[in-house]
Design an enzyme around this catalytic site. Structure first.
Site, PDB file in Angstrom:
ATOM      1  CG  ASP A  32      -2.213   0.784   0.999  1.00 43.30           C
ATOM      2  OD1 ASP A  32      -2.118   1.987   0.668  1.00 43.30           O
ATOM      3  OD2 ASP A  32      -3.310   0.210   1.146  1.00 43.30           O
ATOM      4  CG  ASP A  49       2.454   5.180  -6.597  1.00 48.72           C
ATOM      5  OD1 ASP A  49       1.488   4.589  -7.125  1.00 48.72           O
ATOM      6  OD2 ASP A  49       2.666   6.402  -6.725  1.00 48.72           O
ATOM      7  CG  LEU A  50       0.115  -1.101  -6.847  1.00 41.56           C
ATOM      8  CD1 LEU A  50      -1.172  -1.929  -6.906  1.00 41.56           C
ATOM      9  CD2 LEU A  50       1.321  -2.025  -6.835  1.00 41.56           C
ATOM     10  CB  SER A 109     -16.862  -2.639  -8.581  1.00 38.03           C
ATOM     11  OG  SER A 109     -17.996  -1.943  -8.138  1.00 38.03           O
ATOM     12  CG  ASN A 110     -22.018  -2.876  -7.497  1.00 37.81           C
ATOM     13  OD1 ASN A 110     -22.749  -1.985  -7.913  1.00 37.81           O
ATOM     14  ND2 ASN A 110     -21.268  -2.708  -6.406  1.00 37.81           N
ATOM     15  CG  HIS A 111     -20.347   0.721  -9.112  1.00 34.90           C
ATOM     16  ND1 HIS A 111     -21.581   1.311  -9.101  1.00 34.90           N
ATOM     17  CD2 HIS A 111     -20.009   0.519  -7.811  1.00 34.90           C
ATOM     18  CE1 HIS A 111     -21.973   1.507  -7.842  1.00 34.90           C
ATOM     19  NE2 HIS A 111     -21.034   1.023  -7.033  1.00 34.90           N
ATOM     20  CE1 TYR A 134     -14.035   1.750  -8.076  1.00 37.89           C
ATOM     21  CE2 TYR A 134     -16.411   1.425  -8.180  1.00 37.89           C
ATOM     22  CZ  TYR A 134     -15.169   1.040  -7.717  1.00 37.89           C
ATOM     23  OH  TYR A 134     -15.056  -0.046  -6.877  1.00 37.89           O
ATOM     24  CE  LYS A 138     -12.363  -1.274  -9.183  1.00 35.93           C
ATOM     25  NZ  LYS A 138     -11.353  -1.988  -8.413  1.00 35.93           N
ATOM     26  NE  ARG A 172     -26.632   0.206  -5.514  1.00 36.38           N
ATOM     27  CZ  ARG A 172     -25.354   0.175  -5.118  1.00 36.38           C
ATOM     28  NH1 ARG A 172     -25.034   0.544  -3.886  1.00 36.38           N
ATOM     29  NH2 ARG A 172     -24.415  -0.225  -5.943  1.00 36.38           N
TER      30      ARG A 172
END
Ligand SMILES: NC(=O)C1=CN([C@@H]2O[C@H](COP(=O)(O)OP(=O)(O)OC[C@H]3O[C@@H](n4cnc5c(N)ncnc54)[C@H](O)[C@@H]3O)[C@@H](O)[C@H]2O)C=CC1
Ligand SMILES: O=C(O)[C@H]1OC(=O)[C@H](O)[C@@H](O)[C@@H]1O
Length: 276
Positions: A32, A49-50, A109-111, A134, A138, A172
């Site tokens: 991290d 830092d990726l 993510s669900n997004h 975002y 994903k 939700r």
């Protein structure tokens, strides 16, 4: 799995997952920008830092598998998302290839499919329908996972996490919440199941209001232990008509002009309903 790395380990999901994963691995390496709290006996912190390939590559030295959580977990700042999620995830896979890491569990993510209507049962095989910058990032991460299986044999389980908060706090989230222990179970499947190639499942507990057809997760052995409604603490707050229409909720309102549009499986328009 012997040596596992967790990126984004200092964040909310990492903090919930660590105690449930570290007893199943020989060593957990916590990657991290900032140091996570309370390192366990078999944990160490690696500051990296990726967005920097050399730092990502050094961080994955002698690692067998990665749980990739790092990134921007919401928001609209495309520049920040481009760096942390798009470039960061690409670098993570490139570093995995260089270090011959065999497995990645990717926190999708669900997004990635947030613009499906709430009434529709969605499968991981349905086309992506991102609801925000975002959500787009994903989708990219899942596609990167596919590329690195095809080119380098890195096996990935992308888990489209619903909501991984400490408890469901809205109707939700009752439909999409996953408990830490159920998510940890899916992560362990992702790190070990021999059939995983570039596989996508939804990350949700044993909800009654199922929005997702998650048979593939069941086939991989996933048996959720928790029922979201049993853990719910509903907080005040109302969703507007756009948020209420779609699975992604409030993320769907970002730059939305207020006209609810539905499309069919062929990408053709269904008759639109208009909201004021
Ligand atoms: N919290 C949730 O309900 C859900 C989370 N997810 C995904 O799960 C992952 C973790 O989410 P949270 O823990 O909630 O997010 P968070 O914001 O609490 O944690 C993200 C962590 O990533 C680290 N990070 C950010 N950029 C980095 C970089 N360039 N290099 C190294 N580390 C970096 C941050 O320092 C932070 O500790 C994210 O990828 C998110 O998109 C997906 C669906 C639902
Ligand atoms: O949809 C949701 O509830 C969650 O989805 C996500 O992907 C986000 O990382 C998290 O901040 C949201 O709370």
């Amino acid at each position: 799995m012997k040596r596992v790395a967790m990126t984004g380990a200092a964040g909310r999901v990492g903090t919930l997952l660590r105690p449930l994963l570290r007893s199943h691995v020989e060593h957990l390496s916590l990657i991290d920008l900032q140091e996570p709290d309370g390192l366990g006996e078999n944990e160490n912190f690696v500051k990296a830092d990726l967005t920097m390939l050399d730092e990502a590559t050094a961080a994955l030295k002698d690692i067998d598998g990665v749980v990739h959580l790092a990134g921007i977990a919401s928001g609209t700042d495309m520049n920040a998302i481009l760096h942390a999620n798009v470039l960061g995830t690409y670098n993570l896979y490139e570093a995995a290839r260089i270090n011959k890491v065999q497995r990645v569990v990717y926190a999708s993510s669900n997004h990635a499919t947030g613009f499906y209507p709430r009434g529709q049962l969605v499968s991981p095989l349905d086309p992506m329908r991102p609801d925000s910058p975002y959500g787009l990032s994903k989708c990219w991460g899942e596609l990167v996972a596919g590329l690195y299986y095809d080119t380098s044999g890195i096996r990935s389980l992308s888990i489209r996490i619903g909501n991984a908060g400490t408890y469901p706090n809205s109707e939700r989230s009752i439909a999409i919440w996953i408990s830490a222990r159920d998510l940890a179970q899916l992560v362990r499947i992702g790190l070990s199941h021999p059939l995983i190639a570039a596989t996508v499942v939804y990350g949700v507990s044993d909800t009654e209001e199922m929005w997702w057809e998650n048979d593939l997760a069941t086939r991989l052995g996933y048996q959720p232990q928790d029922r979201p409604r049993d853990h719910a603490l509903i907080e005040e707050g109302s969703e507007g008509p756009v948020a209420l229409a779609f699975q992604g909720g409030g993320f769907c309102e970002i730059n939305h002009d207020g006209t609810i549009r539905m499309r069919d499986a062929d990408g053709l328009a269904k008759s639109p309903e208009t909201v004021e």
